[in-house]
Design an enzyme around this catalytic site. Structure first.
Site, short mmCIF file in Angstrom:
data_model
loop_
_atom_site.label_atom_id
_atom_site.label_comp_id
_atom_site.label_asym_id
_atom_site.label_seq_id
_atom_site.Cartn_x
_atom_site.Cartn_y
_atom_site.Cartn_z
CD GLU A 126 -0.02 38.60 -10.82
OE1 GLU A 126 0.08 38.47 -12.05
OE2 GLU A 126 -0.69 39.49 -10.27
CG ASN A 185 1.25 35.72 -16.86
OD1 ASN A 185 2.01 35.79 -15.90
ND2 ASN A 185 0.23 36.55 -17.01
NE ARG A 241 -5.69 41.14 -16.55
CZ ARG A 241 -6.69 40.70 -15.80
NH1 ARG A 241 -7.95 40.92 -16.16
NH2 ARG A 241 -6.46 40.02 -14.71
NE ARG A 292 6.35 42.62 -16.20
CZ ARG A 292 5.18 42.30 -15.68
NH1 ARG A 292 4.96 41.07 -15.22
NH2 ARG A 292 4.21 43.18 -15.59
CD GLU A 339 -5.18 44.45 -15.49
OE1 GLU A 339 -4.02 44.62 -15.88
OE2 GLU A 339 -5.49 43.59 -14.63
CG ASP A 354 -1.43 45.28 -11.18
OD1 ASP A 354 -0.79 45.70 -12.15
OD2 ASP A 354 -2.09 44.23 -11.21
CE LYS A 357 2.77 45.15 -13.19
NZ LYS A 357 1.45 44.53 -13.07
CD GLU A 402 5.55 46.30 -16.60
OE1 GLU A 402 6.61 45.73 -16.24
OE2 GLU A 402 4.47 45.70 -16.65
C1 GCU Z 1 -1.83 42.30 -13.45
C2 GCU Z 1 -2.73 41.70 -14.49
C3 GCU Z 1 -2.24 40.35 -14.93
C4 GCU Z 1 -0.77 40.42 -15.32
C5 GCU Z 1 0.04 41.04 -14.21
C6 GCU Z 1 1.48 41.31 -14.58
O1 GCU Z 1 -1.96 41.61 -12.24
O2 GCU Z 1 -4.04 41.61 -14.00
O3 GCU Z 1 -3.04 39.93 -16.01
O4 GCU Z 1 -0.28 39.17 -15.63
O5 GCU Z 1 -0.50 42.28 -13.86
O6 GCU Z 1 1.82 42.49 -14.75
O7 GCU Z 1 2.28 40.40 -14.70
#
Ligand code: GCU
Length: 595
Positions: free
Chosen positions: A231, A149, A107, A264, A338, A310, A305, A332
């Site tokens: 995710e 990630n 992003r 997080r 994005e 999101d 967040k 956050e």
């Molecule tokens: C959103 C974003 C991802 C990111 C995720 C996060 O979904 O599109 O790229 O990894 O947020 O905050 O972990």
């Protein structure tokens, strides 16, 4: 002297070991006759007083630097310095970079990473010093350098690549900026430990040894940031453990060094069946974390967040903020645009953050973090005006009640030397930019009509049959999801006085109407227009407002290359806005029959 906030103000300070030394050097380089008096009791705070006809900055080491920058900024802009002792509202004021070791940025909209390339750390000392100066000039004090990630190479930052990490930490140290890294919860598995179960003594021993090594190399290291069970990232749930058990295990490894563990709270089912209308993604974080309130160790900060989805243009404040009085929470936000124009379309965020403060008491979060909008582009943020968000975040993190007008005005004046009427026009454009973007992309609180994956431009069907839990469920009968007691029950997660503002469509503010309610296309809004007509009108008006901004921008005597970059991005914004208008209008017309 080019004083522009994000450029070389003048020569960079050299050879300073502490923020206090940097403060002295910065004042000298700026040719400012001012004194510095260190007063450790003030900590990060500062005060400027007239003594013997010249200003004297009082503060702890970092406070001196922040005060020196405030003085320099006031001299440049002619704007007043605040009176009395200035203390930051939040102690952790952090930028989270989603940089990958291969040099890309998740992003990222401003070029490649400033410190990674080809799987290794690689950076230019000058740019790091400039960045350190930028961050310190608005009081930001922690930088997490890698993507949440975390891949194979990112995980090496706290093992093989630790000496490199220590060198980067040393480069930021004179500016009072401490480093943090994102870690992979399952990392012990890569080093011969048979499990990553947080209750396994071998796992705790592995992390303890790692933390010892990290703090031996970087004594002022800030801590670890973790995205777990989110995710497809690994986490304690794999082992049937709670997030408190996962976070506390890591926190105990960090505690002897004074480190913080930022965990997080972005956990939801990203494999939802779109036919399942009972699961409501915005309810997920509260469901996971509220029952854990009081179970986290003192050096754990749970990073939530701002909204329950999101980073959409408009969302309610995440109900998790009210649900965890016995947990340290971080708010956050996302400077990386994005979902908000990708640093092509204008979107200044301070007006949005200030709005939140009307609902979110400043005392609720303990810290603030922002996903970075930085990159290796010459102008740092891709669009020269996107820098207003990095600057503005620092100001917000210091004082969440700061006026957006003042922030934008100060940034504009630090960055450019425009005639007064042009500066006024630029400030007005930025102040309105969020409401304009909202109007041509997502009026009335309906999110997720954006193109899947890359998240720029309209695609109203794009997320409807996806597993991400992001549906608007438009059909012939209407649009939106009922999130009241009668629907998914999201409003039950909110304090009653907040829920009361939204739970009845007759009183719910228009901007959030379709987040909370499912309404027929012929629903009559308070202004007498039908819902369908209002959506069509908003998209059309949004485009007209972009056209008006473009006309103003063309008249601004900005320096090059900013002028060319801003003008060419405005052409793209015009196209994007027209696309949104035409595609969403067509979609609404076809479904509702209104034309
Ligand atoms: C959103 C974003 C991802 C990111 C995720 C996060 O979904 O599109 O790229 O990894 O947020 O905050 O972990």
């Amino acid at each position: 002297m080019n004083y522009a906030w994000l450029r070389n103000w003048q020569a960079l300070p050299q050879g300073c070991a502490t923020p206090a030394e940097t403060a002295r050097e910065e004042l000298r380089l700026a040719g400012l006759d001012a004194g510095l008096r260190e007063d450790a009791a003030l900590g990060e705070g500062w005060e400027i007083v007239e003594e013997g006809g010249r200003p004297v900055v009082h503060g702890g080491s970092r406070g001196l630097l922040y005060g020196a920058y405030a003085l320099m900024a006031a001299r440049k802009t002619g704007l007043c310095l605040p009176r009395g002792v200035q203390q930051p509202r939040y102690t952790l004021r952090m930028i989270d970079c989603w940089d990958n070791p291969d040099g890309t940025i998740e992003r990222g909209y401003a070029g490649r990473s400033l410190w990674f390339e080809g799987g290794r750390m690689a950076w230019q000392p000058e740019r790091i010093a400039q960045l350190g100066r930028m961050l310190a000039s608005v009081g930001l004090n922690v930088l997490c350098i890698n993507n949440v990630n975390v891949g194979e190479e990112g995980a090496r930052l706290i093992t093989e690549d630790l000496p490199e990490l220590a060198r980067l930490a040393a480069a930021f140290r004179p500016f009072g900026v401490r480093l943090m890294v994102s870690i992979d919860f399952s990392q012990p598995l890569r080093y011969g430990v048979e499990t990553a179960d947080p209750l396994s003594p071998a796992v705790l021993a592995w992390w303890t040894a790692r933390a010892d090594a990290v703090w031996a190399a970087i004594p002022d290291f800030a801590g670890f940031l973790v995205k777990a069970d989110s995710e497809h990232r690994p986490g304690p749930m794999t082992y049937g453990r709670s997030h408190a058990e996962g976070a506390n295990m890591l926190a105990r490894a960090l505690a002897p060094h004074g480190g913080v563990l930022v965990w997080r709270a972005f956990v939801y089912n990203c494999l939802q069946d779109w036919r399942d209308t009972h699961t409501d993604r915005p309810m997920a974080a509260y469901e996971t974390y509220a029952p854990l309130d009081g179970q986290f160790d003192d050096n754990v900060i749970l990073q939530v967040k701002n909204g329950p989805f999101d980073f959409q243009v408009r969302e309610p404040i995440s109900p998790t903020f009210w649900a965890m009085p016995h947990t340290r929470l971080a708010l956050e936000v996302q400077l990386a645009q994005e979902y908000t124009g990708q640093q092509i379309d204008l979107y200044a965020m301070n007006p949005m953050w200030r709005e939140w403060q009307t609902e979110l008491p400043v005392s609720l979060p303990a810290a603030v973090a922002a996903v970075s909008n930085l990159g290796r582009d010459e102008n740092w943020c891709g669009h020269p005006f996107a820098a207003v968000n990095l600057y503005g975040f620092g100001r917000y993190a210091w004082d969440p009640e700061v006026s957006p007008e003042e922030v934008i005005r100060t940034w504009a004046r630090l960055t450019y030397a425009l005639p007064e009427n042009q500066e006024d026009a630029l400030c007005l454009m930025l102040l309105n930019s969020r409401s304009i973007y909202e109007q041509y992309t997502a009026p009335l609180g309906i999110g997720w009509m954006i193109t899947p994956h890359n998240h720029y431009g309209p695609d109203p069907w794009g997320y409807e049959y996806s597993p991400w839990g992001t549906y608007h469920r438009a059909d012939r009968s209407g649009i939106g999801i009922d999130r009241t007691e009668k629907g998914t029950g999201f409003t039950r997660q909110q304090p009653p006085e907040i829920a009361a503002k939204y739970a009845d469509p007759a009183v719910c503010p228009d901007e959030q109407l379709l987040f909370y309610h499912r309404l027929p296309w012929d629903y009559v809004m308070r202004d007498g227009r039908t819902l369908a007509r209002r959506i069509l009108d908003d998209h059309r008006e949004g485009v007209e407002r972009v056209e008006a901004m473009a006309a103003v921008l063309r008249e601004l005597e900005l320096p090059e290359p900013d002028r060319s970059v801003a003008l060419s991005r405005m052409e793209r914004q015009l196209q994007n806005a027209a696309n949104w208008r035409d595609i969403i209008s067509d979609f609404v017309t076809r479904l509702s029959g209104v034309c």
